[in-house]
Design a protein around this motif. Structure first.
Motif, PDB file in Angstrom:
ATOM      1  N   THR A  55       0.719  -1.133  -0.162  1.00 11.36           N
ATOM      2  CA  THR A  55      -0.051   0.014  -0.118  1.00 11.36           C
ATOM      3  C   THR A  55       0.745   1.205  -0.220  1.00 11.36           C
ATOM      4  OG1 THR A  55      -1.660  -1.284   1.190  1.00 11.36           O
ATOM      5  CG2 THR A  55      -1.927   1.188   1.269  1.00 11.36           C
ATOM      6  N   ALA A  56       0.741   2.029  -0.949  1.00 13.44           N
ATOM      7  CA  ALA A  56       1.418   3.369  -1.110  1.00 13.44           C
ATOM      8  C   ALA A  56       1.251   4.246   0.121  1.00 13.44           C
ATOM      9  CB  ALA A  56       1.387   3.902  -2.475  1.00 13.44           C
ATOM     10  N   THR A  57       2.272   4.953   0.645  1.00 16.80           N
ATOM     11  CA  THR A  57       1.795   5.923   1.584  1.00 16.80           C
ATOM     12  C   THR A  57       1.503   7.095   1.094  1.00 16.80           C
ATOM     13  OG1 THR A  57       4.174   6.669   1.622  1.00 16.80           O
ATOM     14  CG2 THR A  57       3.433   4.878   3.243  1.00 16.80           C
ATOM     15  N   MET A  58       0.897   8.162   1.709  1.00 17.94           N
ATOM     16  CA  MET A  58       0.582   9.657   1.063  1.00 17.94           C
ATOM     17  C   MET A  58       1.826  10.284   0.908  1.00 17.94           C
ATOM     18  SD  MET A  58      -2.612  10.014   0.548  1.00 17.94           S
ATOM     19  CE  MET A  58      -2.794  11.766   0.586  1.00 17.94           C
ATOM     20  N   PRO A  59       2.057  11.067  -0.007  1.00 21.86           N
ATOM     21  CA  PRO A  59       2.948  11.977  -0.159  1.00 21.86           C
ATOM     22  C   PRO A  59       3.326  12.908   0.689  1.00 21.86           C
ATOM     23  CG  PRO A  59       1.485  12.052  -2.208  1.00 21.86           C
ATOM     24  CD  PRO A  59       0.751  11.402  -1.053  1.00 21.86           C
ATOM     25  N   SER A  60       4.705  13.272   1.180  1.00 21.15           N
ATOM     26  CA  SER A  60       4.954  14.227   2.002  1.00 21.15           C
ATOM     27  C   SER A  60       4.717  15.737   1.311  1.00 21.15           C
ATOM     28  CB  SER A  60       6.488  14.119   2.268  1.00 21.15           C
ATOM     29  OG  SER A  60       6.792  12.947   3.195  1.00 21.15           O
ATOM     30  N   PRO A  61       4.292  16.717   2.149  1.00 23.55           N
ATOM     31  CA  PRO A  61       4.336  18.043   1.406  1.00 23.55           C
ATOM     32  C   PRO A  61       5.512  18.379   0.690  1.00 23.55           C
ATOM     33  CG  PRO A  61       3.448  18.068   3.544  1.00 23.55           C
ATOM     34  CD  PRO A  61       3.967  16.668   3.567  1.00 23.55           C
ATOM     35  N   VAL A  62       5.658  18.715  -0.442  1.00 23.77           N
ATOM     36  CA  VAL A  62       6.739  18.906  -1.286  1.00 23.77           C
ATOM     37  C   VAL A  62       6.318  20.127  -2.289  1.00 23.77           C
ATOM     38  CG1 VAL A  62       7.855  16.740  -1.429  1.00 23.77           C
ATOM     39  CG2 VAL A  62       6.230  17.637  -3.154  1.00 23.77           C
ATOM     40  N   THR A  63       7.246  20.981  -2.752  1.00 26.64           N
ATOM     41  CA  THR A  63       7.088  21.889  -3.826  1.00 26.64           C
ATOM     42  C   THR A  63       7.334  21.194  -5.010  1.00 26.64           C
ATOM     43  OG1 THR A  63       7.767  23.663  -2.328  1.00 26.64           O
ATOM     44  CG2 THR A  63       7.683  24.429  -4.816  1.00 26.64           C
ATOM     45  N   LEU A  64       6.301  21.366  -6.202  1.00 21.90           N
ATOM     46  CA  LEU A  64       6.536  21.009  -7.322  1.00 21.90           C
ATOM     47  C   LEU A  64       6.522  22.041  -8.357  1.00 21.90           C
ATOM     48  CD1 LEU A  64       3.765  18.147  -7.020  1.00 21.90           C
ATOM     49  CD2 LEU A  64       6.319  17.896  -6.712  1.00 21.90           C
ATOM     50  N   HIS A  65       7.681  22.067  -9.122  1.00 19.20           N
ATOM     51  CA  HIS A  65       7.985  23.264 -10.075  1.00 19.20           C
ATOM     52  C   HIS A  65       7.582  23.185 -11.283  1.00 19.20           C
ATOM     53  CE1 HIS A  65      10.569  25.363  -6.769  1.00 19.20           C
ATOM     54  NE2 HIS A  65      10.857  24.042  -6.459  1.00 19.20           N
ATOM     55  N   GLY A  66       6.794  23.951 -11.885  1.00 17.99           N
ATOM     56  CA  GLY A  66       6.154  24.096 -13.301  1.00 17.99           C
ATOM     57  C   GLY A  66       7.159  25.285 -13.907  1.00 17.99           C
ATOM     58  N   ARG A  67       6.746  25.307 -15.180  1.00 21.18           N
ATOM     59  CA  ARG A  67       7.066  26.679 -16.194  1.00 21.18           C
ATOM     60  C   ARG A  67       6.279  27.898 -15.607  1.00 21.18           C
ATOM     61  NH1 ARG A  67       7.536  22.468 -20.074  1.00 21.18           N
ATOM     62  NH2 ARG A  67       9.665  22.245 -20.699  1.00 21.18           N
ATOM     63  N   GLU A  69      -1.675   1.184  -3.652  1.00 23.22           N
ATOM     64  CA  GLU A  69      -0.851   1.909  -4.761  1.00 23.22           C
ATOM     65  C   GLU A  69      -1.759   2.899  -5.581  1.00 23.22           C
ATOM     66  OE1 GLU A  69       2.144  -0.540  -6.905  1.00 23.22           O
ATOM     67  OE2 GLU A  69       1.971  -1.739  -5.240  1.00 23.22           O
ATOM     68  N   SER A  70      -2.735   3.499  -5.023  1.00 25.85           N
ATOM     69  CA  SER A  70      -3.680   4.333  -5.658  1.00 25.85           C
ATOM     70  C   SER A  70      -3.872   5.768  -4.934  1.00 25.85           C
ATOM     71  CB  SER A  70      -5.305   3.889  -5.932  1.00 25.85           C
ATOM     72  OG  SER A  70      -5.839   4.575  -6.427  1.00 25.85           O
ATOM     73  N   VAL A  71      -4.050   6.944  -5.558  1.00 26.26           N
ATOM     74  CA  VAL A  71      -4.126   8.159  -5.034  1.00 26.26           C
ATOM     75  C   VAL A  71      -4.993   9.024  -5.565  1.00 26.26           C
ATOM     76  CG1 VAL A  71      -2.315   9.380  -6.010  1.00 26.26           C
ATOM     77  CG2 VAL A  71      -2.682  10.286  -3.776  1.00 26.26           C
ATOM     78  N   GLU A  72      -5.891   9.791  -5.053  1.00 25.11           N
ATOM     79  CA  GLU A  72      -6.734  10.626  -5.705  1.00 25.11           C
ATOM     80  C   GLU A  72      -6.162  12.142  -5.919  1.00 25.11           C
ATOM     81  OE1 GLU A  72     -11.257  12.353  -5.508  1.00 25.11           O
ATOM     82  OE2 GLU A  72     -10.421  10.796  -4.056  1.00 25.11           O
ATOM     83  N   ILE A  73      -6.425  12.749  -6.939  1.00 26.98           N
ATOM     84  CA  ILE A  73      -6.228  14.129  -7.281  1.00 26.98           C
ATOM     85  C   ILE A  73      -7.478  14.832  -7.287  1.00 26.98           C
ATOM     86  CG2 ILE A  73      -5.535  16.038  -8.812  1.00 26.98           C
ATOM     87  CD1 ILE A  73      -3.497  13.973  -9.848  1.00 26.98           C
ATOM     88  N   TYR A  76       2.978   5.264  -7.487  1.00 22.62           N
ATOM     89  CA  TYR A  76       1.768   4.946  -7.340  1.00 22.62           C
ATOM     90  C   TYR A  76       1.327   4.227  -8.628  1.00 22.62           C
ATOM     91  CZ  TYR A  76       0.429   7.515  -3.318  1.00 22.62           C
ATOM     92  OH  TYR A  76       0.503   8.177  -2.073  1.00 22.62           O
ATOM     93  N   THR A  77       0.343   3.154  -8.924  1.00 27.20           N
ATOM     94  CA  THR A  77       0.114   2.609 -10.187  1.00 27.20           C
ATOM     95  C   THR A  77      -1.064   3.315 -10.545  1.00 27.20           C
ATOM     96  OG1 THR A  77      -0.936   0.686  -9.071  1.00 27.20           O
ATOM     97  CG2 THR A  77       1.415   0.558  -9.328  1.00 27.20           C
ATOM     98  N   ARG A  78      -2.198   4.006  -9.888  1.00 27.26           N
ATOM     99  CA  ARG A  78      -3.302   4.370 -10.120  1.00 27.26           C
ATOM    100  C   ARG A  78      -3.491   5.624  -9.678  1.00 27.26           C
ATOM    101  NH1 ARG A  78      -8.243   4.010  -7.628  1.00 27.26           N
ATOM    102  NH2 ARG A  78     -10.237   4.052  -9.125  1.00 27.26           N
ATOM    103  N   VAL A  79      -4.020   6.696 -10.472  1.00 26.35           N
ATOM    104  CA  VAL A  79      -4.434   7.980 -10.163  1.00 26.35           C
ATOM    105  C   VAL A  79      -6.033   8.184 -10.367  1.00 26.35           C
ATOM    106  CG1 VAL A  79      -4.361  10.507 -10.253  1.00 26.35           C
ATOM    107  CG2 VAL A  79      -2.350   9.271 -10.048  1.00 26.35           C
ATOM    108  N   MET A  80      -6.890   8.489  -9.293  1.00 32.26           N
ATOM    109  CA  MET A  80      -8.081   8.623  -9.496  1.00 32.26           C
ATOM    110  C   MET A  80      -8.419  10.096  -9.591  1.00 32.26           C
ATOM    111  SD  MET A  80     -11.166   6.855  -7.106  1.00 32.26           S
ATOM    112  CE  MET A  80     -11.275   8.071  -5.781  1.00 32.26           C
TER     113      MET A  80
END
Length: 203
Positions: free
Chosen positions: A2-14, A97-101, A133-137
């Protein structure tokens, strides 16, 4: 496994950064669209139309984060540092191994600008890459055609409809359209959206 929840991080885009949500983001989020009924139409809670209401909204997400259920982000413009919306990772019960956005919204000035696609690429890259993760819902009100089209544009496959999941604010029942993207599907969708099947380095 079972995947754990992500830690708070900063994700950088353009164009944007996704940064851990804090109460300090309340003024910016309120200005971006906290009281706009059109933005909050499909959400279960009323628009947080005051500083205090926005702080309560953020505090509820941070409480869920402390319980290991949610990881909330503020969506921040790189050029100005302005908070223009928010989005979350959510735990998914009953799946390995699933997480929701979800819980995603942006100020209307940024609708149709590519911000949503960039945010989803950042979140999906993080989910399928470092977090393995292997699945995003992704879920939305079955009547929210704008959101459903956006999910389908990034590659979401409709799994089905949860009937009468919960009551809308007007008392009617919400049916939820449930979509998913699998890890082995994401490279092709990413290439279509960005031109490359693997995460690129953002300047």
């Amino acid at each position: 496994m079972t995947a754990t929840m992500p830690s708070p991080v900063t994700l950088h885009g353009r164009a944007v950064r996704l940064v851990p949500l804090t109460l300090d983001h309340a003024p910016g989020l309120l200005a971006a669209g906290g009281g706009d009924e059109e933005i909050w139409r499909w959400r279960p809670s009323a628009p947080p139309a005051s500083q205090e209401a926005m702080r309560r909204h953020i505090a509820s997400l941070l409480e869920r984060q402390a319980g290991g259920r949610t990881v909330p982000f503020a969506v921040v413009l790189r050029t100005t540092g302005e908070a223009i919306g928010s989005t979350c990772f959510h735990d998914v019960e009953g799946f390995d191994e699933s997480v929701e956005i979800g819980s995603t919204w942006y100020g209307k000035a940024h609708w149709g600008t590519g911000v949503n696609a960039e945010c989803k690429v950042l979140l999906l890259d993080h989910a399928f890459g470092p977090m393995a993760y292997t699945r995003v819902m992704l879920r939305t009100d079955v009547r929210n055609l704008r959101s459903r089209a956006a999910i389908e544009r990034i590659g979401g496959t409709l799994e089905g409809v949860l009937r009468r999941q919960y009551r809308r604010r007007d008392g009617t029942w919400r049916d939820s359209a449930v979509y998913s993207i699998l890890d082995d599907e994401w490279p092709a969708h990413r290439a279509r959206l960005t031109g490359t099947p693997s995460p690129a380095e953002y300047a």
